[in-house]
Scaffold this motif. Structure first.
Motif, PDB file in Angstrom:
ATOM      1  N   ARG A 277      11.765 -12.730  -8.709  1.00 16.42           N
ATOM      2  CA  ARG A 277      12.525 -13.951  -8.443  1.00 16.42           C
ATOM      3  C   ARG A 277      11.963 -15.087  -9.286  1.00 16.42           C
ATOM      4  O   ARG A 277      10.773 -15.367  -9.264  1.00 16.42           O
ATOM      5  CB  ARG A 277      12.441 -14.295  -6.967  1.00 16.42           C
ATOM      6  CG  ARG A 277      13.260 -15.532  -6.587  1.00 16.42           C
ATOM      7  CD  ARG A 277      13.213 -15.774  -5.093  1.00 16.42           C
ATOM      8  NE  ARG A 277      13.822 -14.684  -4.354  1.00 16.42           N
ATOM      9  CZ  ARG A 277      13.908 -14.657  -3.031  1.00 16.42           C
ATOM     10  NH1 ARG A 277      13.415 -15.646  -2.319  1.00 16.42           N
ATOM     11  NH2 ARG A 277      14.479 -13.639  -2.424  1.00 16.42           N
ATOM     12  N   GLY A 278      12.832 -15.710 -10.024  1.00 16.91           N
ATOM     13  CA  GLY A 278      12.437 -16.871 -10.801  1.00 16.91           C
ATOM     14  C   GLY A 278      11.603 -16.568 -12.025  1.00 16.91           C
ATOM     15  O   GLY A 278      10.975 -17.474 -12.589  1.00 16.91           O
TER      16      GLY A 278
ATOM     17  N   GLY B 278      21.941  -1.736 -17.693  1.00 17.26           N
ATOM     18  CA  GLY B 278      22.433  -1.342 -16.377  1.00 17.26           C
ATOM     19  C   GLY B 278      22.194  -2.361 -15.293  1.00 17.26           C
ATOM     20  O   GLY B 278      21.738  -3.475 -15.540  1.00 17.26           O
ATOM     21  N   GLN B 279      22.480  -1.979 -14.038  1.00 13.83           N
ATOM     22  CA  GLN B 279      22.511  -2.899 -12.903  1.00 13.83           C
ATOM     23  C   GLN B 279      21.137  -3.215 -12.327  1.00 13.83           C
ATOM     24  O   GLN B 279      20.890  -4.322 -11.923  1.00 13.83           O
ATOM     25  CB  GLN B 279      23.381  -2.308 -11.787  1.00 13.83           C
ATOM     26  CG  GLN B 279      24.859  -2.218 -12.135  1.00 13.83           C
ATOM     27  CD  GLN B 279      25.567  -3.534 -11.921  1.00 13.83           C
ATOM     28  OE1 GLN B 279      25.029  -4.451 -11.326  1.00 13.83           O
ATOM     29  NE2 GLN B 279      26.785  -3.644 -12.426  1.00 13.83           N
ATOM     30  N   GLY B 280      20.254  -2.241 -12.242  1.00 12.38           N
ATOM     31  CA  GLY B 280      18.960  -2.457 -11.617  1.00 12.38           C
ATOM     32  C   GLY B 280      18.960  -2.021 -10.158  1.00 12.38           C
ATOM     33  O   GLY B 280      20.013  -1.897  -9.528  1.00 12.38           O
TER      34      GLY B 280
ATOM     35  N   VAL C 144      13.659  -6.676  -9.102  1.00 10.42           N
ATOM     36  CA  VAL C 144      14.739  -5.762  -9.464  1.00 10.42           C
ATOM     37  C   VAL C 144      14.239  -4.945 -10.655  1.00 10.42           C
ATOM     38  O   VAL C 144      13.788  -5.512 -11.657  1.00 10.42           O
ATOM     39  CB  VAL C 144      16.036  -6.513  -9.835  1.00 10.42           C
ATOM     40  CG1 VAL C 144      17.112  -5.519 -10.273  1.00 10.42           C
ATOM     41  CG2 VAL C 144      16.516  -7.343  -8.654  1.00 10.42           C
ATOM     42  N   TYR C 145      14.321  -3.645 -10.530  1.00  7.58           N
ATOM     43  CA  TYR C 145      13.812  -2.743 -11.557  1.00  7.58           C
ATOM     44  C   TYR C 145      14.980  -2.169 -12.364  1.00  7.58           C
ATOM     45  O   TYR C 145      15.981  -1.716 -11.800  1.00  7.58           O
ATOM     46  CB  TYR C 145      13.013  -1.614 -10.918  1.00  7.58           C
ATOM     47  CG  TYR C 145      11.648  -2.048 -10.463  1.00  7.58           C
ATOM     48  CD1 TYR C 145      11.487  -2.889  -9.368  1.00  7.58           C
ATOM     49  CD2 TYR C 145      10.499  -1.629 -11.142  1.00  7.58           C
ATOM     50  CE1 TYR C 145      10.238  -3.318  -8.962  1.00  7.58           C
ATOM     51  CE2 TYR C 145       9.239  -2.046 -10.736  1.00  7.58           C
ATOM     52  CZ  TYR C 145       9.112  -2.885  -9.654  1.00  7.58           C
ATOM     53  OH  TYR C 145       7.870  -3.301  -9.254  1.00  7.58           O
ATOM     54  N   TYR C 146      14.801  -2.178 -13.682  1.00  6.61           N
ATOM     55  CA  TYR C 146      15.825  -1.697 -14.604  1.00  6.61           C
ATOM     56  C   TYR C 146      15.264  -0.581 -15.474  1.00  6.61           C
ATOM     57  O   TYR C 146      14.096  -0.608 -15.852  1.00  6.61           O
ATOM     58  CB  TYR C 146      16.262  -2.822 -15.550  1.00  6.61           C
ATOM     59  CG  TYR C 146      16.799  -4.052 -14.881  1.00  6.61           C
ATOM     60  CD1 TYR C 146      15.940  -5.064 -14.456  1.00  6.61           C
ATOM     61  CD2 TYR C 146      18.160  -4.211 -14.667  1.00  6.61           C
ATOM     62  CE1 TYR C 146      16.428  -6.211 -13.847  1.00  6.61           C
ATOM     63  CE2 TYR C 146      18.669  -5.354 -14.067  1.00  6.61           C
ATOM     64  CZ  TYR C 146      17.794  -6.339 -13.662  1.00  6.61           C
ATOM     65  OH  TYR C 146      18.282  -7.474 -13.057  1.00  6.61           O
TER      66      TYR C 146
ATOM     67  N   GLY D 167       0.796  -1.213   0.000  1.00  2.82           N
ATOM     68  CA  GLY D 167       0.000   0.000   0.000  1.00  2.82           C
ATOM     69  C   GLY D 167       0.832   1.269   0.000  1.00  2.82           C
ATOM     70  O   GLY D 167       0.290   2.368  -0.197  1.00  2.82           O
ATOM     71  N   GLY D 168       2.123   1.123   0.198  1.00  3.25           N
ATOM     72  CA  GLY D 168       3.000   2.283   0.247  1.00  3.25           C
ATOM     73  C   GLY D 168       3.439   2.754  -1.123  1.00  3.25           C
ATOM     74  O   GLY D 168       3.007   2.222  -2.160  1.00  3.25           O
ATOM     75  N   SER D 169       4.313   3.765  -1.121  1.00  2.00           N
ATOM     76  CA  SER D 169       4.789   4.370  -2.363  1.00  2.00           C
ATOM     77  C   SER D 169       6.305   4.431  -2.378  1.00  2.00           C
ATOM     78  O   SER D 169       6.947   4.456  -1.327  1.00  2.00           O
ATOM     79  CB  SER D 169       4.233   5.787  -2.517  1.00  2.00           C
ATOM     80  OG  SER D 169       2.825   5.780  -2.605  1.00  2.00           O
ATOM     81  N   LEU D 170       6.830   4.475  -3.580  1.00  2.00           N
ATOM     82  CA  LEU D 170       8.273   4.576  -3.779  1.00  2.00           C
ATOM     83  C   LEU D 170       8.502   5.229  -5.128  1.00  2.00           C
ATOM     84  O   LEU D 170       7.706   5.020  -6.064  1.00  2.00           O
ATOM     85  CB  LEU D 170       8.890   3.171  -3.759  1.00  2.00           C
ATOM     86  CG  LEU D 170      10.336   2.982  -3.299  1.00  2.00           C
ATOM     87  CD1 LEU D 170      10.541   3.506  -1.892  1.00  2.00           C
ATOM     88  CD2 LEU D 170      10.689   1.489  -3.346  1.00  2.00           C
ATOM     89  N   THR D 171       9.566   6.032  -5.230  1.00  2.00           N
ATOM     90  CA  THR D 171       9.892   6.646  -6.504  1.00  2.00           C
ATOM     91  C   THR D 171      11.288   6.220  -6.934  1.00  2.00           C
ATOM     92  O   THR D 171      12.262   6.418  -6.198  1.00  2.00           O
ATOM     93  CB  THR D 171       9.843   8.185  -6.413  1.00  2.00           C
ATOM     94  OG1 THR D 171       8.542   8.591  -6.008  1.00  2.00           O
ATOM     95  CG2 THR D 171      10.153   8.802  -7.779  1.00  2.00           C
ATOM     96  N   LEU D 172      11.377   5.638  -8.106  1.00  2.00           N
ATOM     97  CA  LEU D 172      12.658   5.262  -8.685  1.00  2.00           C
ATOM     98  C   LEU D 172      13.129   6.350  -9.637  1.00  2.00           C
ATOM     99  O   LEU D 172      12.317   7.053 -10.240  1.00  2.00           O
ATOM    100  CB  LEU D 172      12.545   3.943  -9.447  1.00  2.00           C
ATOM    101  CG  LEU D 172      12.007   2.743  -8.672  1.00  2.00           C
ATOM    102  CD1 LEU D 172      12.012   1.503  -9.564  1.00  2.00           C
ATOM    103  CD2 LEU D 172      12.769   2.507  -7.403  1.00  2.00           C
ATOM    104  N   SER D 173      14.429   6.470  -9.756  1.00  2.00           N
ATOM    105  CA  SER D 173      14.995   7.479 -10.641  1.00  2.00           C
ATOM    106  C   SER D 173      16.037   6.829 -11.535  1.00  2.00           C
ATOM    107  O   SER D 173      16.783   5.951 -11.100  1.00  2.00           O
ATOM    108  CB  SER D 173      15.632   8.583  -9.797  1.00  2.00           C
ATOM    109  OG  SER D 173      16.183   9.593 -10.611  1.00  2.00           O
ATOM    110  N   CYS D 174      16.097   7.270 -12.773  1.00  2.00           N
ATOM    111  CA  CYS D 174      17.060   6.757 -13.758  1.00  2.00           C
ATOM    112  C   CYS D 174      17.836   7.952 -14.306  1.00  2.00           C
ATOM    113  O   CYS D 174      17.235   8.833 -14.934  1.00  2.00           O
ATOM    114  CB  CYS D 174      16.310   6.024 -14.861  1.00  2.00           C
ATOM    115  SG  CYS D 174      17.361   5.346 -16.160  1.00  2.00           S
ATOM    116  N   THR D 175      19.124   7.971 -14.042  1.00  2.00           N
ATOM    117  CA  THR D 175      19.934   9.099 -14.481  1.00  2.00           C
ATOM    118  C   THR D 175      21.068   8.629 -15.395  1.00  2.00           C
ATOM    119  O   THR D 175      21.443   7.460 -15.418  1.00  2.00           O
ATOM    120  CB  THR D 175      20.542   9.838 -13.283  1.00  2.00           C
ATOM    121  OG1 THR D 175      21.341   8.916 -12.521  1.00  2.00           O
ATOM    122  CG2 THR D 175      19.475  10.413 -12.384  1.00  2.00           C
ATOM    123  N   VAL D 176      21.596   9.589 -16.137  1.00  2.00           N
ATOM    124  CA  VAL D 176      22.782   9.379 -16.967  1.00  2.00           C
ATOM    125  C   VAL D 176      23.897  10.202 -16.339  1.00  2.00           C
ATOM    126  O   VAL D 176      23.850  11.437 -16.383  1.00  2.00           O
ATOM    127  CB  VAL D 176      22.541   9.827 -18.418  1.00  2.00           C
ATOM    128  CG1 VAL D 176      23.815   9.662 -19.235  1.00  2.00           C
ATOM    129  CG2 VAL D 176      21.389   9.060 -19.037  1.00  2.00           C
TER     130      VAL D 176
END
Length: 123
Positions: free
Chosen positions: A41-42, A114-116, A93-95, A15-24
């Motif tokens: 996983r899997g 990239g790594q993720g 894992v987010y890429y 139910g929570g929130s998170l913000t991912l960022s992708c930079t160069v």
């Protein structure tokens, strides 16, 4: 190829929130069509969201539609993924990657993976 650095992953309750960022590093995401993908996983890599190089068009996977938002931060020049109403099944894992052309939904249209960054949704 472009070097992307994803960040913002972590542990969050359902139910929570998170913000991912992708930079160069040392550069900008301007004029790049960038997508977010994830691998649980899997499982194989799953399409999450993508945007056109102008940012005017956005696309979402069915499992995240109406919960996640992709966009470009005009100040930091990063592409972000705002994730709301998170569920345990969002754990992965987010890429971020660059779309080189063609469909937004096909993995082979992307490069510079990239790594993720790990996102874990758990109580």
């Amino acid at each position: 190829q472009v070097q992307f650095v994803p960040s913002g992953g972590g542990l969050v309750q359902p139910g929570g929130s998170l913000t991912l960022s992708c930079t160069v590093p040392g550069g900008t995401t301007d004029n790049l069509s960038i997508g977010w993908w994830r691998r649980g996983r899997g499982s194989g890599r799953e399409f999450v969201a993508s945007m056109s190089w102008s940012g005017k068009m956005t696309f979402y996977g069915d499992s995240v539609k109406d919960r996640f938002t992709i966009g470009r931060d005009n100040t930091t020049k990063a592409v972000y993924l705002q994730m709301d109403s998170l569920k345990p099944e969002d754990t992965a894992v987010y890429y971020c990657a660059r779309r080189t052309g063609g469909s937004y939904y096909f993995e082979y249209e992307y490069d510079s993976w990239g790594q993720g960054t790990q996102v874990t949704v758990s109580s």
